[in-house]
Design a protein around this motif. Structure first.
Motif, PDB file in Angstrom:
ATOM      1  N   GLU A 127       6.489  -7.842 -50.628  1.00 58.78           N
ATOM      2  CA  GLU A 127       5.309  -7.207 -50.036  1.00 58.78           C
ATOM      3  C   GLU A 127       5.082  -5.875 -50.734  1.00 58.78           C
ATOM      4  O   GLU A 127       5.949  -5.010 -50.753  1.00 58.78           O
ATOM      5  N   LEU A 128       3.891  -5.716 -51.304  1.00 60.36           N
ATOM      6  CA  LEU A 128       3.522  -4.478 -51.972  1.00 60.36           C
ATOM      7  C   LEU A 128       2.818  -3.554 -50.989  1.00 60.36           C
ATOM      8  O   LEU A 128       2.002  -4.006 -50.183  1.00 60.36           O
ATOM      9  N   GLY A 129       3.121  -2.272 -51.058  1.00 66.21           N
ATOM     10  CA  GLY A 129       2.503  -1.322 -50.134  1.00 66.21           C
ATOM     11  C   GLY A 129       2.719  -1.724 -48.704  1.00 66.21           C
ATOM     12  O   GLY A 129       1.786  -1.749 -47.903  1.00 66.21           O
ATOM     13  N   ALA A 130       3.971  -2.029 -48.347  1.00 70.75           N
ATOM     14  CA  ALA A 130       4.274  -2.624 -47.035  1.00 70.75           C
ATOM     15  C   ALA A 130       3.936  -1.712 -45.866  1.00 70.75           C
ATOM     16  O   ALA A 130       3.633  -2.190 -44.774  1.00 70.75           O
ATOM     17  N   GLY A 131       3.984  -0.408 -46.072  1.00 72.21           N
ATOM     18  CA  GLY A 131       3.672   0.502 -44.974  1.00 72.21           C
ATOM     19  C   GLY A 131       4.636   0.352 -43.821  1.00 72.21           C
ATOM     20  O   GLY A 131       5.833   0.578 -43.954  1.00 72.21           O
ATOM     21  N   CYS A 132       4.128  -0.082 -42.686  1.00 80.44           N
ATOM     22  CA  CYS A 132       4.954  -0.267 -41.486  1.00 80.44           C
ATOM     23  C   CYS A 132       5.638  -1.631 -41.442  1.00 80.44           C
ATOM     24  O   CYS A 132       6.478  -1.865 -40.578  1.00 80.44           O
ATOM     25  N   GLY A 133       5.250  -2.562 -42.340  1.00 82.17           N
ATOM     26  CA  GLY A 133       5.986  -3.811 -42.490  1.00 82.17           C
ATOM     27  C   GLY A 133       5.493  -5.011 -41.716  1.00 82.17           C
ATOM     28  O   GLY A 133       6.198  -6.023 -41.631  1.00 82.17           O
ATOM     29  N   VAL A 134       4.281  -4.959 -41.171  1.00 80.67           N
ATOM     30  CA  VAL A 134       3.790  -6.046 -40.309  1.00 80.67           C
ATOM     31  C   VAL A 134       3.655  -7.367 -41.058  1.00 80.67           C
ATOM     32  O   VAL A 134       4.151  -8.405 -40.610  1.00 80.67           O
TER      33      VAL A 134
ATOM     34  N   MET B 290      -2.397  -7.076 -39.381  1.00 83.02           N
ATOM     35  CA  MET B 290      -2.338  -7.865 -38.158  1.00 83.02           C
ATOM     36  C   MET B 290      -3.140  -9.158 -38.308  1.00 83.02           C
ATOM     37  O   MET B 290      -2.712 -10.224 -37.858  1.00 83.02           O
ATOM     38  N   VAL B 291      -4.301  -9.064 -38.951  1.00 89.12           N
ATOM     39  CA  VAL B 291      -5.114 -10.251 -39.226  1.00 89.12           C
ATOM     40  C   VAL B 291      -4.322 -11.235 -40.091  1.00 89.12           C
ATOM     41  O   VAL B 291      -4.329 -12.449 -39.845  1.00 89.12           O
ATOM     42  N   PHE B 292      -3.616 -10.713 -41.088  1.00 90.27           N
ATOM     43  CA  PHE B 292      -2.807 -11.539 -41.992  1.00 90.27           C
ATOM     44  C   PHE B 292      -1.715 -12.280 -41.214  1.00 90.27           C
ATOM     45  O   PHE B 292      -1.538 -13.500 -41.361  1.00 90.27           O
ATOM     46  N   ALA B 293      -0.964 -11.556 -40.387  1.00 90.79           N
ATOM     47  CA  ALA B 293       0.141 -12.167 -39.644  1.00 90.79           C
ATOM     48  C   ALA B 293      -0.356 -13.211 -38.656  1.00 90.79           C
ATOM     49  O   ALA B 293       0.246 -14.286 -38.503  1.00 90.79           O
ATOM     50  N   LYS B 294      -1.466 -12.927 -37.994  1.00 85.63           N
ATOM     51  CA  LYS B 294      -2.005 -13.886 -37.019  1.00 85.63           C
ATOM     52  C   LYS B 294      -2.631 -15.096 -37.718  1.00 85.63           C
ATOM     53  O   LYS B 294      -2.663 -16.194 -37.157  1.00 85.63           O
ATOM     54  N   PHE B 295      -3.107 -14.915 -38.947  1.00 84.35           N
ATOM     55  CA  PHE B 295      -3.571 -16.054 -39.735  1.00 84.35           C
ATOM     56  C   PHE B 295      -2.405 -17.002 -40.021  1.00 84.35           C
ATOM     57  O   PHE B 295      -2.531 -18.228 -39.903  1.00 84.35           O
ATOM     58  N   LEU B 296      -1.259 -16.444 -40.401  1.00 83.37           N
ATOM     59  CA  LEU B 296      -0.073 -17.273 -40.638  1.00 83.37           C
ATOM     60  C   LEU B 296       0.307 -18.035 -39.377  1.00 83.37           C
ATOM     61  O   LEU B 296       0.649 -19.223 -39.427  1.00 83.37           O
TER      62      LEU B 296
END
Length: 313
Positions: free
Chosen positions: A70-77, A43-49
């Motif tokens: 995306e490596l280790g995408a998990g839920c894909g955020v 979430m921090v990554f996406a909001k940084f973008l």
């Protein structure tokens, strides 16, 4: 059960607003697999973008059509953060995680397209299986990529070597690597940083350039490019023009901050004074009443740290 997980019936789905879109990510807090949880660093990554997309290297005009894995995408955020800026993203993880990841990709892609029919601002998100170091999986995703991204992909020492080899195999002459990481183990963190700095030009994004709400002292974001000595056969060192986006914290800046930190007796270790200072701010916020979702997640992390060494007899 991992100490920093938010295993609660109320977190079976996370609603997350980013880049003008209300997205929903399903997660399974009762799963034994770490990839089925929305980790805070994504979430921090996406909001940084979102904060840095108006100009420079993260603007849609610069990212449109760029290939991202995306490596280790998990839920894909994190992948959706890049796709909303026009990138074509391949979100990858282990086979056990793929059904949940695919469901999140299909649901949120449908939401985005319904909100913006006919718009070409959204790139694309595809899902693929990728076990780190698996040559068949790596070949199937068709490297190289313009960007390699990942959030909270390192939590144990044995993952470092296969992750490094996979990044090399996916990289090309101009690949940029973007990683988000929450410090949970000082030992793993130090080994990870040592590995990054031996093989990459490492830049740490300062907190001042992150979203004011979506940040935490224990969460760091990195931008990296291969060093010439770390080139894989047939490639040359990526020519990354760091000046195109004046958001990067240089090593000199790090040293100045470290010196300042030493003078103030603060530490960057997980559970150190900086984290405790943030926790005290959260506690004051709790006394004022209602929490937003991000604050609730950080309270869960704080409680987990306090309970980490508690043994119930």
């Amino acid at each position: 059960m991992e100490p920093d997980r938010l295993n609660s019936p109320n977190t079976s789905a996370i609603t997350f607003e980013v880049l003008g879109h209300q997205l929903q990510f399903s997660q399974d807090p009762n799963s034994k697999h770490l990839g089925t949880t929305v980790w805070d660093s994504s979430m921090v990554f996406a909001k940084f973008l979102e904060r840095n997309c108006r100009k420079g290297r993260f603007s849609p005009s610069k990212l449109k059509g760029k290939r991202v894995i995306e490596l280790g995408a998990g839920c894909g955020v994190a992948g959706f953060g890049m796709s909303l800026l026009g990138c074509d993203v391949v979100s990858t993880d282990q086979t056990e995680v793929l059904p949940l990841l695919m469901r999140n990709v299909e649901r949120n892609t449908s939401r985005i397209m319904q909100m913006n029919p006919g718009s070409d601002s959204f790139g694309s998100v595809q899902v693929a299986e990728l076990d780190w170091g698996n040559e068949d999986h790596i070949k199937a995703v068709d490297p190289p990529f313009d960007y390699i991204i990942g959030t909270d992909v390192v939590y144990a020492e044995h993952l470092l070597d296969p992750l490094l080899k996979t990044i090399f195999a996916l990289s090309g002459p101009k690949t940029t690597i973007l990683l988000g990481y929450e410090i949970r183990s000082t030992n793993v963190h130090e080994q990870m940083l040592d590995m990054w700095r031996r093989n990459f030009v490492v830049k740490i994004i300062p907190k001042a350039k992150m979203d004011r709400k979506y940040q935490h002292p224990s969460i760091q974001l990195f931008i990296m490019g291969l060093k010439p000595s770390a080139e894989t056969p047939g490639t040359s060192a990526p020519q990354i023009n760091w000046k195109t986006n004046d958001i990067i914290e240089t090593r000199e800046t790090e040293n100045r901050q470290d010196k300042k930190s030493d003078n103030s007796n603060e530490t960057d270790d997980f559970g150190g004074d900086k984290v405790m200072k943030e926790d005290s701010i959260l506690m004051r916020g709790l006394q004022k009443g209602k929490l937003n979702e991000w604050e609730a997640r950080r309270y869960g992390s704080m409680a987990a740290r306090l309970l980490r060494d508690v043994k119930i007899t």
